[in-house]
Design an enzyme around this catalytic site. Structure first.
Site, PDB file in Angstrom:
ATOM      1  N   GLY A  12      63.125   5.050  47.211  1.00 41.16           N
ATOM      2  CA  GLY A  12      64.597   4.927  47.006  1.00 41.16           C
ATOM      3  C   GLY A  12      65.331   5.169  45.861  1.00 41.16           C
ATOM      4  CG  ASN A  14      67.941  10.537  47.032  1.00 42.73           C
ATOM      5  OD1 ASN A  14      68.771  11.218  46.788  1.00 42.73           O
ATOM      6  ND2 ASN A  14      66.891  10.953  47.868  1.00 42.73           N
ATOM      7  CG  LEU A  91      60.358   7.995  56.812  1.00 43.81           C
ATOM      8  CD1 LEU A  91      58.643   7.645  56.304  1.00 43.81           C
ATOM      9  CD2 LEU A  91      60.477   9.336  56.670  1.00 43.81           C
ATOM     10  CB  ILE A  94      70.155   6.336  63.714  1.00 40.65           C
ATOM     11  CG1 ILE A  94      69.785   6.248  62.253  1.00 40.65           C
ATOM     12  CG2 ILE A  94      71.405   5.300  64.043  1.00 40.65           C
ATOM     13  CD1 ILE A  94      69.599   4.957  61.489  1.00 40.65           C
ATOM     14  CG  ASN A 108      69.079  12.205  56.875  1.00 43.22           C
ATOM     15  OD1 ASN A 108      68.640  11.165  56.294  1.00 43.22           O
ATOM     16  ND2 ASN A 108      68.502  13.379  57.230  1.00 43.22           N
ATOM     17  CG  HIS A 110      66.122  17.255  55.572  1.00 41.40           C
ATOM     18  ND1 HIS A 110      65.372  16.606  56.202  1.00 41.40           N
ATOM     19  CD2 HIS A 110      65.690  18.489  55.385  1.00 41.40           C
ATOM     20  CE1 HIS A 110      64.352  17.239  56.587  1.00 41.40           C
ATOM     21  NE2 HIS A 110      64.529  18.514  56.310  1.00 41.40           N
ATOM     22  CG  ASP A 151      66.440  16.000  59.949  1.00 39.29           C
ATOM     23  OD1 ASP A 151      66.837  15.268  59.281  1.00 39.29           O
ATOM     24  OD2 ASP A 151      65.072  16.347  59.862  1.00 39.29           O
ATOM     25  CD  GLU A 180      66.637  14.859  48.154  1.00 36.42           C
ATOM     26  OE1 GLU A 180      66.679  15.215  49.183  1.00 36.42           O
ATOM     27  OE2 GLU A 180      65.944  13.908  47.483  1.00 36.42           O
TER      28      GLU A 180
END
Ligand code: GRF
Length: 196
Positions: A12, A14, A91, A94, A108, A110, A151, A180
Site C-alpha cells: 500500500g 501508493n 491483484l 474487477i 489502475n 501499473h 491492463d 508512481e
C-alpha cells in the site's frame, strides 16, 4: 468533497501516497472514504487504521462464486458511494458488473509503460524482470482506466524511468515506484476535478 475508494492487496505505498497528497493539499477537496483490502493482514490495512480510514476486507476465496464476490463488492461500493475507485496494487480482476456500474470511474496504476508488460502474469517483480530481460532502455509507470480487459483500458498518463546498465529488478522497481507515488496523486487530482 469527492469520495475516493482505494483497493489494495499488499504494502500500500501508493495508497499512502494518496493519503499524504490529501494531507499535503496536493489532492484537493477529497477524502478516502474506504479501503477495500483483498485479504486480512496486509500492510495497507495498517496504513488505513493509522489514518482512521474504514477498511472492508473482501476476500475472493471466501465466496463460492464470482457472482457472490461481485455482489459483495457492489454492496460495499454502494455504501461508500465513490466518485473515484483507485486500484493501487490490487491483484484481482474487477468483475464486469462493477465496471459497468462505475463507468470511467475506476483507474489502475501499473509499473510499466503499457501496453508493454501488461496482462496476466505481469505484476510485481515479474514486470521488472521482463523489462530487463528484453534489454529495454526505458521503463516507467502507467495510470489507466479499468475496462473488462486486464491492463488494457485507455491510458490516462505515463511517466518514464531510464533503465540503468546495472539495474536489478529491485533497483528498477524502486525508481518506478518513486514515479508512481508522484503520478497517481497527480492524475487523481486532475480526474476528480476535471482538469486536463
Ligand atoms: C505498484 O507497483 C503498482 O503499480 C502495482 O502494484 C504495486 C503496488 O505497490 N499495480 P504498493 O502496494 O502500492 O506498494
Amino acid at each position: 468533497m469527492k469520495n475516493i475508494v482505494v483497493f489494495a492487496s499488499g504494502t500500500g505505498t501508493n495508497f499512502q501516497a494518496i493519503i499524504d497528497s490529501i494531507d499535503a493539499g496536493d489532492i484537493t477537496d477529497a477524502q478516502i472514504c474506504g479501503l477495500v483490502a483483498s485479504k486480512p493482514g496486509i500492510e495497507a490495512i495498517e496504513r488505513a487504521r493509522r489514518h482512521s480510514i474504514p477498511v472492508h476486507v473482501v476476500q475472493k476465496s471466501n465466496f463460492k462464486t464470482e457472482q457472490q464476490f461481485s455482489d459483495k463488492l457492489e454492496e460495499v461500493l454502494s455504501h461508500l458511494n465513490p466518485d473515484l475507485i483507485v486500484l493501487a496494487g490490487y491483484l484481482h480482476k474487477i468483475p464486469s458488473e462493477i465496471i459497468s456500474k462505475f463507468p470511467q470511474k475506476i483507474i489502475n496504476i501499473h509499473p510499466a509503460l503499457l501496453p508493454k508488460y501488461g496482462g496476466k502474469g505481469y505484476y510485481g517483480h515479474h514486470v521488472h524482470e521482463a523489462v530487463l530481460e528484453h534489454g529495454d532502455k526505458v521503463s516507467g509507470c502507467t495510470v489507466h482506466y479499468v475496462n473488462e480487459k486486464y491492463d488494457q483500458g485507455p491510458i490516462i498518463e505515463q511517466r518514464e524511468v531510464t533503465v540503468e546498465k546495472n539495474d536489478t529488478p529491485e533497483t528498477l522497481a524502486k525508481r518506478v515506484s518513486r514515479e508512481e507515488h508522484q503520478l497517481l496523486p497527480s492524475v487523481i487530482e486532475k480526474i476528480i476535478h476535471n482538469k486536463s
